[in-house]
Design an enzyme around this catalytic site. Structure first.
Site, mmCIF file in Angstrom:
data_model
loop_
_atom_site.group_PDB
_atom_site.id
_atom_site.type_symbol
_atom_site.label_atom_id
_atom_site.label_comp_id
_atom_site.label_asym_id
_atom_site.label_seq_id
_atom_site.Cartn_x
_atom_site.Cartn_y
_atom_site.Cartn_z
ATOM 1 N N ASP A 90 42.460 -7.699 114.118
ATOM 2 C CA ASP A 90 41.138 -7.233 114.516
ATOM 3 C C ASP A 90 40.346 -6.527 113.425
ATOM 4 O OD1 ASP A 90 42.796 -5.059 114.434
ATOM 5 O OD2 ASP A 90 42.035 -4.165 116.276
ATOM 6 N N GLU A 91 40.813 -6.561 112.195
ATOM 7 C CA GLU A 91 40.078 -5.901 111.125
ATOM 8 C C GLU A 91 39.983 -6.813 109.914
ATOM 9 O OE1 GLU A 91 41.688 -2.089 110.227
ATOM 10 O OE2 GLU A 91 41.609 -1.431 112.310
#
Length: 125
Positions: A90-91
């Site tokens: 998610d990053e």
């Protein structure tokens, strides 16, 4: 996948909270927290000015996360072929300099691609 849980406090994991939805975070549920602590925070909500609720746990679905992450990477590569991601799904970091010089409508297009393709939200900041 489970729209009936959207407005309920929800955590992924069990003995350990891997992540929690924003509803659960209002009760103080956080990633890395022992599951029993997270459940107790929700049950004892009245002590903290919140209603007493049950925390729902769901198991992690790593294969599904990997599929969605691969789709997201395809979208990101349209904007930065050299996109780099950290340890999690998610990053990611994108260098949009070249893209933005050619186009000015990045935000809505990238989000629309992810939402329409996967049905997931995509905060950008």
């Amino acid at each position: 996948d489970r729209p009936e849980l959207a407005e309920r406090p929800l955590a992924v994991g069990g003995a350990l909270v891997l992540t929690a939805n924003y509803v659960a975070r209002r009760w103080g549920v956080r990633s890395g927290q022992p599951g029993f602590v997270a459940k107790e925070l929700c049950r004892r909500g009245k002590e903290f000015g919140m209603p007493s609720v049950e925390l729902t746990f769901v198991p992690a679905e790593y294969e599904k996360y990997a599929e969605v992450a691969a789709t997201a990477m395809e979208v990101y590569r349209e904007y930065d072929p050299a996109v780099s991601c950290g340890m999690g799904y998610d990053e990611c970091s994108l260098d949009l300099t070249h893209y933005l010089r050619r186009r000015v409508r990045f935000g809505s297009h990238a989000r629309a691609s992810l939402v329409s393709g996967e049905g997931c939200g995509c905060p950008a900041g």
